[in-house]
Design an enzyme around this catalytic site. Structure first.
Site, PDB file in Angstrom:
ATOM      1  N   SER A 153       0.807  -1.221   0.000  1.00 42.28           N
ATOM      2  CA  SER A 153       0.000   0.000   0.000  1.00 42.28           C
ATOM      3  C   SER A 153       0.841   1.272   0.000  1.00 42.28           C
ATOM      4  O   SER A 153       0.344   2.335  -0.361  1.00 42.28           O
ATOM      5  CB  SER A 153      -0.942   0.014   1.207  1.00 42.28           C
ATOM      6  OG  SER A 153      -0.218   0.116   2.409  1.00 42.28           O
ATOM      7  N   LYS A 162       0.890   4.513   6.866  1.00 40.82           N
ATOM      8  CA  LYS A 162       0.385   5.315   5.750  1.00 40.82           C
ATOM      9  C   LYS A 162       0.988   6.726   5.863  1.00 40.82           C
ATOM     10  O   LYS A 162       1.653   7.061   6.831  1.00 40.82           O
ATOM     11  CB  LYS A 162      -1.141   5.432   5.768  1.00 40.82           C
ATOM     12  CG  LYS A 162      -1.904   4.121   5.854  1.00 40.82           C
ATOM     13  CD  LYS A 162      -1.840   3.304   4.579  1.00 40.82           C
ATOM     14  CE  LYS A 162      -2.597   1.983   4.741  1.00 40.82           C
ATOM     15  NZ  LYS A 162      -2.403   1.086   3.593  1.00 40.82           N
TER      16      LYS A 162
END
Length: 633
Positions: free
Chosen positions: A191, A401
């Site tokens: 990701s 993230k």
């Protein structure tokens, strides 16, 4: 149980253990047993340990381990070494402490004679127990193996005693550092590619934003929430703390790369086939998906007309009236009419699903939790698993993230471009978007990797017809292939009022997972990130965005009834946020389960700042030497 009770127990324990009676036997003063903190330092010295170890009694979780160490060391100094004695020292030392305090014949003078086999045998089982509890199974087996190989030298401690002492203190020190200073972290998914790669090992700086005191401090050392190999949880909630964060160097800033506890991980599907026992990344998304599957399986397919069969039947009847082109034109109109009728039928069916969504969600939860089965889209089949587990905040999976929005920011995404407070967010060096590619002849995978750094199945698919590219990679390909066409994959938002019922069902795929909010991977409506202390007016539109914040993170009861809102049973039209929140997104924008799927990240979920890649292993083999000890930006 609150940590306050533990600290109160530790405060009164020296009096319960009657240290004021046993201290004088070691040449200390009785009054030293009555001074909180100082009494543990003296007890540690009497037991033959360092006095400063008493400071470790301050650290939540570690304080319980240190209390056990003090007790075992103390009773052994007075001659209690058997397996039963050691078990009492660890879990219930009061009886032995009473004997030590009241029996004048028991003195703190016992020293193991390492040349005396009787003394060694006397303590062997107790030493094994300490080592086993320190590092279950592994430490025990290692010590047994080395003990069998070692030739004992006169006067030296056995290897079991040496390893037990060394491993015990090393684990305590490592646990304290891992909990409050730095923690290693491995990138499990793509990701954040290509900023961070699968196989990267990171150092997470917990001091930067302020170390978070664990909510469940009593935990097996050096693992997160599950003990490897045996698939059991690594922590106990006997001691439970409130959210507390120590002062840090800075606050979370826009565009920092942040490690945090997974906000949708309060409930998780436990499947031991998957890493860390997780199946999927979002339990609430799994519930929605399972609810839809169960609903669609319940539909009587016979009630949905087969349009092809109806058209063929209609053609036969009309063929006697029309010939050639006239018949074809008539059949086109008939097909359109049937299509409209069929679509209307389907919309009615999905409208029924929308009207009864709570029923189907409850049915899905029962299927997942009780029947322990769910459908895996990836494998295309039903899967049996171990059911559902609840995880406290600090034991939810660690995610990484980039922080796109901090508390108080307004965010919008248009055509994969993020806008923060009305301004374009930066395009990061390794941030990549997805493109449909035409008019290009892809070279061999070896050439693609050597020349452009692109890997098949990670960076491009379908023989290069779909590519995930950074801005620089896109520029290189456009230069080398001037006739190629690169179209951004750009799912558009549609006005909810113009959406059909079946389209509204797809709105559940993206936050706020509401039929009445249509967001996509590349386009998100404008929204505001909650900020501590700010009061908002509750409206039908924003309640979907903030209901989970109110209920799951700030732990209030929320109910909507007859157009009015009730929080903790009281009617209200406003809400004041109690924490700051953040909006996190992966740099691999089209292949990231992030805030676009599960929403805001509360401040009590923030773990630390990703600071450095210290090691990187290519899943296809070899070490990525160029990534070792590189900073993260």
């Amino acid at each position: 149980m609150s940590a306050l009770y533990f600290y109160l127990f530790f405060l009164f324990y020296p009096y319960i253990a009657m240290w004021w009676k046993s201290f004088p036997k070691a040449g200390r003063k009785s009054w030293e047993a009555f001074i909180p903190g100082y009494n543990y330092a003296i007890a540690s010295k009497i037991a033959g340990q360092q006095a400063w170890w008493a400071l470790l009694m301050i650290i939540p979780g570690i304080h319980i381990i240190m209390w056990m160490i003090f007790n075992v060391s103390y009773i052994r100094k007075h001659g209690f070494f058997s397996l039963w004695d050691t078990l009492q020292g660890i879990f219930f030392p009061f009886i032995i402490m009473s004997k030590i305090a009241n029996d004048e014949n028991i003195k703190p003078e016992f020293t193991t004679d390492w040349e005396n086999q009787k003394d060694i045998e006397r303590r062997k089982n107790g030493d094994h127990l300490v080592l086993f509890l320190t590092l279950p199974i592994i430490g025990h087996l290692v010590a047994l193996t080395l003990g069998a190989l070692q030739k004992k030298k006169k006067g030296r401690k056995t290897i079991i005693k040496e390893w037990g002492d060394s491993i015990l203190f090393a684990l305590i020190a490592a646990s304290a550092i891992r909990t409050y200073v730095f923690e290693p972290f491995q990138i499990p998914t793509g990701s954040m590619e290509k900023t961070l790669l699968v196989g990267d090992f990171l150092v997470v700086n917990k001091v930067a934003y302020g170390s978070k005191v664990p909510v469940t401090p009593l935990s097996f050392p050096l693992v997160h929430n599950t003990i490897p190999w045996i698939n059991v949880k690594s922590y106990t909630q006997i001691e439970k703390l409130e959210y507390t964060r120590l002062p840090g160097w800075t606050d979370v800033q826009n565009y920092d790369v942040v490690v945090f506890n997974y906000p949708s991980g309060d409930t998780a599907v436990y499947d031991p086939r998957m890493p860390n026992g997780l199946m999927g990344h979002d339990y609430h998304g799994i519930v929605n998906s399972e609810a839809r599957r169960l609903f669609e399986e319940s539909i009587d397919r016979n009630k949905i007309p087969n349009s092809n069969a109806l058209l063929q039947e209609r053609r036969k009847k009309l063929s006697t009236q029309y010939n050639g082109q006239v018949l074809d034109s008539v059949m086109q109109l008939e097909a359109q009419k049937l299509d409209r009728n069929l679509q209307k039928k389907i919309e009615g069916i999905y409208g029924e699903f929308i009207d009864n969504i709570d029923f189907w969600k409850n049915k899905a939860r029962h299927e997942i939790a009780v029947n322990k089965r769910t459908f895996s889209n990836g494998e295309g089949r039903m899967i049996d698993h171990y059911g559902v587990v609840y995880r406290p905040v600090d034991k939810r999976e660690n995610y990484i993230k980039r922080c796109i929005g901090i508390a108080g920011d307004s965010i919008e995404i248009r055509d994969a471009q993020v806008y923060v407070n009305g301004k374009k967010a930066p395009i990061f060096e390794y941030q990549n978007l997805q493109f449909r590619v035409k008019n290009i002849n892809i070279p061999s995978p070896r050439v693609m990797k050597a020349k452009y750094g692109l890997e098949i199945n990670r960076d491009y698919y379908n023989n290069g017809q779909v590519m995930n590219l950074t801005a620089s990679e896109l520029d290189m390909l456009k230069k080398d292939y001037p006739d190629a066409i690169f179209e951004l994959v750009n799912p558009q938002r549609k006005n909810v009022k113009q959406q059909s019922a079946s389209e509204k069902v797809n709105n559940l795929n993206y936050y706020p997972k509401s039929f009445n909010h249509n967001n996509t991977v590349a386009n998100f409506e404008s929204f505001w990130v909650p900020k501590k202390g700010v009061t908002i007016e509750l409206t039908p539109h924003n309640v979907a965005w903030y209901e989970r914040v109110i209920t799951a993170y700030e732990l209030h009861d929320f109910e909507e009834k007859d157009g009015a809102y009730y929080i903790d049973g009281k009617k209200t039209s406003t809400y004041t946020f109690e924490m700051n929140y953040y909006w996190m997104m992966g740099d691999n924008r089209y292949n990231s389960a992030d805030s676009r799927v599960w929403g805001f990240v509360p401040e009590d979920h923030i773990v630390g700042k990703a600071s450095m890649v210290w090691y990187s292993k290519d899943p296809n083999g070899g070490v990525r030497w160029n990534r070792l000890f590189t900073g993260i930006k």
